[in-house]
Write a protein that holds these residues in place. Sequence first.
Motif, PDB file in Angstrom:
ATOM      1  N   LEU A  27      45.835  24.663  23.383  1.00 32.71           N
ATOM      2  CA  LEU A  27      45.761  25.744  23.578  1.00 32.71           C
ATOM      3  C   LEU A  27      44.367  26.667  23.524  1.00 32.71           C
ATOM      4  CD1 LEU A  27      48.009  25.583  20.145  1.00 32.71           C
ATOM      5  CD2 LEU A  27      48.060  26.986  22.857  1.00 32.71           C
ATOM      6  N   ARG A  28      43.572  25.721  22.947  1.00 31.60           N
ATOM      7  CA  ARG A  28      42.133  26.227  23.266  1.00 31.60           C
ATOM      8  C   ARG A  28      41.656  26.911  24.310  1.00 31.60           C
ATOM      9  NH1 ARG A  28      38.097  27.814  23.666  1.00 31.60           N
ATOM     10  NH2 ARG A  28      35.423  26.914  22.883  1.00 31.60           N
ATOM     11  N   TYR A  29      41.682  25.784  25.213  1.00 32.30           N
ATOM     12  CA  TYR A  29      41.156  25.861  26.433  1.00 32.30           C
ATOM     13  C   TYR A  29      42.031  27.255  27.144  1.00 32.30           C
ATOM     14  CZ  TYR A  29      41.534  25.706  31.653  1.00 32.30           C
ATOM     15  OH  TYR A  29      41.443  26.005  33.072  1.00 32.30           O
ATOM     16  N   GLN A  30      43.177  27.502  27.088  1.00 33.58           N
ATOM     17  CA  GLN A  30      44.273  28.698  27.735  1.00 33.58           C
ATOM     18  C   GLN A  30      43.955  29.901  26.907  1.00 33.58           C
ATOM     19  OE1 GLN A  30      45.598  28.617  29.753  1.00 33.58           O
ATOM     20  NE2 GLN A  30      45.560  26.457  30.369  1.00 33.58           N
ATOM     21  N   ALA A  34      41.952  33.209  28.009  1.00 27.36           N
ATOM     22  CA  ALA A  34      42.288  34.305  28.134  1.00 27.36           C
ATOM     23  C   ALA A  34      41.090  35.367  27.694  1.00 27.36           C
ATOM     24  CB  ALA A  34      43.708  34.569  26.806  1.00 27.36           C
ATOM     25  N   VAL A  35      40.546  35.126  26.608  1.00 23.43           N
ATOM     26  CA  VAL A  35      39.408  35.988  26.379  1.00 23.43           C
ATOM     27  C   VAL A  35      38.532  36.637  26.818  1.00 23.43           C
ATOM     28  CG1 VAL A  35      37.762  35.730  24.465  1.00 23.43           C
ATOM     29  CG2 VAL A  35      39.892  35.347  23.538  1.00 23.43           C
ATOM     30  N   THR A  36      38.013  35.213  28.165  1.00 26.58           N
ATOM     31  CA  THR A  36      37.438  35.822  29.242  1.00 26.58           C
ATOM     32  C   THR A  36      37.904  36.402  30.025  1.00 26.58           C
ATOM     33  OG1 THR A  36      36.279  33.030  28.867  1.00 26.58           O
ATOM     34  CG2 THR A  36      36.276  34.316  30.687  1.00 26.58           C
ATOM     35  N   ALA A  37      39.547  36.300  30.351  1.00 24.05           N
ATOM     36  CA  ALA A  37      40.039  37.165  31.105  1.00 24.05           C
ATOM     37  C   ALA A  37      40.171  39.105  30.599  1.00 24.05           C
ATOM     38  CB  ALA A  37      41.222  36.933  31.851  1.00 24.05           C
ATOM     39  N   ALA A  43      30.431  39.760  30.228  1.00 24.77           N
ATOM     40  CA  ALA A  43      30.464  39.994  28.849  1.00 24.77           C
ATOM     41  C   ALA A  43      30.740  38.919  28.121  1.00 24.77           C
ATOM     42  CB  ALA A  43      31.859  40.836  28.159  1.00 24.77           C
ATOM     43  N   ALA A  44      31.477  37.629  28.636  1.00 20.89           N
ATOM     44  CA  ALA A  44      31.706  35.987  28.063  1.00 20.89           C
ATOM     45  C   ALA A  44      30.414  35.291  28.464  1.00 20.89           C
ATOM     46  CB  ALA A  44      33.243  35.636  29.033  1.00 20.89           C
ATOM     47  N   GLY A  45      29.792  35.676  29.635  1.00 19.00           N
ATOM     48  CA  GLY A  45      28.442  35.348  29.965  1.00 19.00           C
ATOM     49  C   GLY A  45      27.397  35.591  28.934  1.00 19.00           C
ATOM     50  N   VAL A  46      27.741  36.690  28.598  1.00 10.19           N
ATOM     51  CA  VAL A  46      26.542  36.937  27.496  1.00 10.19           C
ATOM     52  C   VAL A  46      26.355  36.260  26.121  1.00 10.19           C
ATOM     53  CG1 VAL A  46      24.977  39.234  26.970  1.00 10.19           C
ATOM     54  CG2 VAL A  46      25.868  39.233  29.178  1.00 10.19           C
ATOM     55  N   PHE A  47      27.799  36.586  25.341  1.00 13.82           N
ATOM     56  CA  PHE A  47      27.966  35.972  24.188  1.00 13.82           C
ATOM     57  C   PHE A  47      29.439  35.478  24.350  1.00 13.82           C
ATOM     58  CE2 PHE A  47      29.852  36.990  19.881  1.00 13.82           C
ATOM     59  CZ  PHE A  47      29.408  36.690  19.348  1.00 13.82           C
ATOM     60  N   PRO A  48      29.136  34.600  23.170  1.00 11.02           N
ATOM     61  CA  PRO A  48      30.492  33.480  23.572  1.00 11.02           C
ATOM     62  C   PRO A  48      31.772  33.782  22.745  1.00 11.02           C
ATOM     63  CG  PRO A  48      29.292  32.880  21.743  1.00 11.02           C
ATOM     64  CD  PRO A  48      27.904  33.854  22.571  1.00 11.02           C
ATOM     65  N   TRP A  49      32.534  34.758  22.847  1.00  8.07           N
ATOM     66  CA  TRP A  49      33.757  35.338  23.016  1.00  8.07           C
ATOM     67  C   TRP A  49      34.753  34.379  22.567  1.00  8.07           C
ATOM     68  CZ3 TRP A  49      32.505  39.698  19.982  1.00  8.07           C
ATOM     69  CH2 TRP A  49      32.215  40.514  20.858  1.00  8.07           C
ATOM     70  N   ALA A  50      34.825  33.525  22.951  1.00 10.32           N
ATOM     71  CA  ALA A  50      36.487  32.988  23.441  1.00 10.32           C
ATOM     72  C   ALA A  50      35.345  32.368  22.252  1.00 10.32           C
ATOM     73  CB  ALA A  50      36.020  32.469  24.496  1.00 10.32           C
ATOM     74  N   THR A  51      34.855  31.227  21.944  1.00  4.92           N
ATOM     75  CA  THR A  51      34.928  30.109  21.344  1.00  4.92           C
ATOM     76  C   THR A  51      34.599  30.995  19.857  1.00  4.92           C
ATOM     77  OG1 THR A  51      33.522  28.976  22.172  1.00  4.92           O
ATOM     78  CG2 THR A  51      33.132  28.921  19.666  1.00  4.92           C
ATOM     79  N   VAL A  85      45.264  17.964  10.862  1.00  2.00           N
ATOM     80  CA  VAL A  85      44.555  17.354  11.492  1.00  2.00           C
ATOM     81  C   VAL A  85      44.260  16.849  12.992  1.00  2.00           C
ATOM     82  CG1 VAL A  85      43.807  15.057  11.281  1.00  2.00           C
ATOM     83  CG2 VAL A  85      44.637  16.410   9.196  1.00  2.00           C
ATOM     84  N   GLY A  86      45.868  17.534  13.718  1.00  2.08           N
ATOM     85  CA  GLY A  86      45.898  17.639  15.124  1.00  2.08           C
ATOM     86  C   GLY A  86      45.733  19.021  15.646  1.00  2.08           C
ATOM     87  N   LEU A  87      46.982  20.027  15.688  1.00  2.00           N
ATOM     88  CA  LEU A  87      46.691  20.820  16.283  1.00  2.00           C
ATOM     89  C   LEU A  87      45.557  22.100  16.064  1.00  2.00           C
ATOM     90  CD1 LEU A  87      49.152  22.858  17.655  1.00  2.00           C
ATOM     91  CD2 LEU A  87      48.240  24.148  15.867  1.00  2.00           C
ATOM     92  N   LEU A  88      45.189  22.147  14.967  1.00  2.00           N
ATOM     93  CA  LEU A  88      44.272  22.871  14.938  1.00  2.00           C
ATOM     94  C   LEU A  88      42.552  22.770  14.793  1.00  2.00           C
ATOM     95  CD1 LEU A  88      45.702  24.943  11.504  1.00  2.00           C
ATOM     96  CD2 LEU A  88      45.053  25.824  14.256  1.00  2.00           C
ATOM     97  N   GLY A  89      42.779  20.876  14.627  1.00  6.74           N
ATOM     98  CA  GLY A  89      42.125  19.984  15.150  1.00  6.74           C
ATOM     99  C   GLY A  89      41.425  19.928  16.386  1.00  6.74           C
ATOM    100  N   GLY A  90      42.287  20.215  17.489  1.00  4.68           N
ATOM    101  CA  GLY A  90      42.159  20.159  18.375  1.00  4.68           C
ATOM    102  C   GLY A  90      42.308  21.521  19.377  1.00  4.68           C
ATOM    103  N   PHE A  91      42.323  22.159  18.342  1.00  2.00           N
ATOM    104  CA  PHE A  91      42.485  23.487  19.069  1.00  2.00           C
ATOM    105  C   PHE A  91      40.800  24.080  18.313  1.00  2.00           C
ATOM    106  CE2 PHE A  91      43.049  28.938  17.711  1.00  2.00           C
ATOM    107  CZ  PHE A  91      43.481  28.710  19.373  1.00  2.00           C
ATOM    108  N   THR A  92      40.182  24.058  16.535  1.00  6.17           N
ATOM    109  CA  THR A  92      38.336  24.296  16.757  1.00  6.17           C
ATOM    110  C   THR A  92      38.661  22.994  14.990  1.00  6.17           C
ATOM    111  OG1 THR A  92      37.320  25.824  16.077  1.00  6.17           O
ATOM    112  CG2 THR A  92      39.666  26.454  15.541  1.00  6.17           C
ATOM    113  N   THR A  93      36.704  22.703  15.369  1.00  8.88           N
ATOM    114  CA  THR A  93      37.562  21.992  14.045  1.00  8.88           C
ATOM    115  C   THR A  93      35.934  22.955  12.919  1.00  8.88           C
ATOM    116  OG1 THR A  93      34.961  21.334  14.928  1.00  8.88           O
ATOM    117  CG2 THR A  93      36.622  19.863  15.205  1.00  8.88           C
TER     118      THR A  93
END
Length: 139
Positions: A27-30, A34-37, A43-51, A85-93
């Motif tokens: 989900l984090r990858y996708q 999606a945000v980069t698209a 814009a994604a190269g200038v600021f880390p919008w996806a993160t 712990v799992g889903l949200l940990g894998g999505f974002t610590t």
Amino acid sequence: MSVSPALPGPLAASALVAVGGATGAVLRYQAGRAVTAAVGPAAAGVFPWATLAVNVAGSLAMGLLAGWLARHGSGGEAWRLLLGVGLLGGFTTFSAFSLEMILMIERGAVGAAAIYAFFSVLAGAAALFAGLLVMRVAG
């Protein structure tokens, strides 16, 4: 020693975390794609919008989950492991960091929460810089 039926055993707990973590990572990858698209590669190269988007969304989801688990009380350990712990940990610590910091503030440990936040960011950035430096010197 008896174990509550609401608590999964170590193997089941690990499986819940693994399934949730793998799902969260995908989900984090996708979400990043999606945000980069949406903002465009320039814009994604200038600021880390996806993160930023993932960290905010993950923190909101962690708040909703923690609130739900607190309201519904017992029997939520499997959900905490799978989703928190799992889903949200894998999505974002960052969501776990946010939860821990807010819980410290709610317990009245505002100073400790500020120290935790400051050193988490500072030490994390310093450790990353050290790792990069070591690999650049070694390479």
